[in-house]
Design a protein around this motif. Structure first.
Motif, PDB file in Angstrom:
ATOM      1  N   ARG A  36       0.848  -1.197   0.000  1.00 33.80           N
ATOM      2  CA  ARG A  36       0.000   0.000   0.000  1.00 33.80           C
ATOM      3  C   ARG A  36       0.878   1.239   0.000  1.00 33.80           C
ATOM      4  O   ARG A  36       2.070   1.158   0.261  1.00 33.80           O
ATOM      5  CB  ARG A  36      -0.936  -0.006   1.209  1.00 33.80           C
ATOM      6  N   ARG A  37       0.265   2.382  -0.274  1.00 29.77           N
ATOM      7  CA  ARG A  37       1.018   3.643  -0.225  1.00 29.77           C
ATOM      8  C   ARG A  37       1.439   3.903   1.220  1.00 29.77           C
ATOM      9  O   ARG A  37       0.593   3.885   2.115  1.00 29.77           O
ATOM     10  CB  ARG A  37       0.162   4.818  -0.704  1.00 29.77           C
ATOM     11  N   PRO A  38       2.726   4.166   1.453  1.00 33.91           N
ATOM     12  CA  PRO A  38       3.214   4.358   2.819  1.00 33.91           C
ATOM     13  C   PRO A  38       3.046   5.804   3.295  1.00 33.91           C
ATOM     14  O   PRO A  38       4.013   6.572   3.357  1.00 33.91           O
ATOM     15  CB  PRO A  38       4.688   3.966   2.712  1.00 33.91           C
ATOM     16  N   MET A  39       1.821   6.178   3.644  1.00 34.55           N
ATOM     17  CA  MET A  39       1.515   7.569   3.977  1.00 34.55           C
ATOM     18  C   MET A  39       2.379   8.101   5.128  1.00 34.55           C
ATOM     19  O   MET A  39       2.868   9.224   5.078  1.00 34.55           O
ATOM     20  CB  MET A  39       0.031   7.726   4.299  1.00 34.55           C
ATOM     21  N   PHE A  40       2.570   7.303   6.177  1.00 37.54           N
ATOM     22  CA  PHE A  40       3.367   7.764   7.311  1.00 37.54           C
ATOM     23  C   PHE A  40       4.848   7.847   6.942  1.00 37.54           C
ATOM     24  O   PHE A  40       5.572   8.719   7.433  1.00 37.54           O
ATOM     25  CB  PHE A  40       3.162   6.864   8.534  1.00 37.54           C
ATOM     26  N   TYR A  42       5.942   8.696   3.977  1.00 35.87           N
ATOM     27  CA  TYR A  42       6.089   9.936   3.209  1.00 35.87           C
ATOM     28  C   TYR A  42       6.353  11.114   4.142  1.00 35.87           C
ATOM     29  O   TYR A  42       7.211  11.951   3.872  1.00 35.87           O
ATOM     30  CB  TYR A  42       4.830  10.233   2.387  1.00 35.87           C
ATOM     31  N   GLU A  43       5.610  11.182   5.246  1.00 39.84           N
ATOM     32  CA  GLU A  43       5.782  12.277   6.204  1.00 39.84           C
ATOM     33  C   GLU A  43       7.206  12.277   6.755  1.00 39.84           C
ATOM     34  O   GLU A  43       7.843  13.325   6.861  1.00 39.84           O
ATOM     35  CB  GLU A  43       4.782  12.154   7.354  1.00 39.84           C
ATOM     36  N   ASN A  46       9.714  13.371   4.078  1.00 37.01           N
ATOM     37  CA  ASN A  46       9.640  14.813   3.866  1.00 37.01           C
ATOM     38  C   ASN A  46      10.338  15.574   4.991  1.00 37.01           C
ATOM     39  O   ASN A  46      11.049  16.551   4.740  1.00 37.01           O
ATOM     40  CB  ASN A  46       8.181  15.262   3.735  1.00 37.01           C
ATOM     41  N   THR A  54       6.752   7.766  -6.230  1.00 37.20           N
ATOM     42  CA  THR A  54       5.956   6.546  -6.126  1.00 37.20           C
ATOM     43  C   THR A  54       5.409   6.146  -7.488  1.00 37.20           C
ATOM     44  O   THR A  54       4.867   6.986  -8.207  1.00 37.20           O
ATOM     45  CB  THR A  54       4.784   6.750  -5.140  1.00 37.20           C
TER      46      THR A  54
END
Length: 71
Positions: A36-40, A42-43, A46, A54
């Motif tokens: 899945r997209r690794p949203m945490f 990415y933070e 950044n 991605t």
């Protein structure tokens, strides 16, 4: 280097990725493959100033290319 994180439950993919990045030098790149997209992640990337891109894969997973910047 490529890290295949498919099949792992959070937070394992993020922990494995950050551990690998910590061992790398500035300017080096890493590719990871996640279910899945690794949203945490990415933070975190950044905040650390890392470059990342991605690409959705045909099997529904995501390939994230990360370049370590700074040190």
């Amino acid at each position: 280097m490529i890290i295949d994180n498919r099949g792992l439950e959070p937070p394992q993919p993020m922990m494995r990725t950050l551990k690998a990045l910590d061992k790398m030098n500035s300017g080096e790149s890493l590719a990871i493959i996640n279910d899945r997209r690794p949203m945490f992640l990415y933070e975190e990337l950044n905040e650390r100033g890392y470059l990342h891109e991605t690409e959705p894969q045909e099997d529904g997973s995501f390939k994230i290319s990360i370049t370590k910047t700074g040190d």
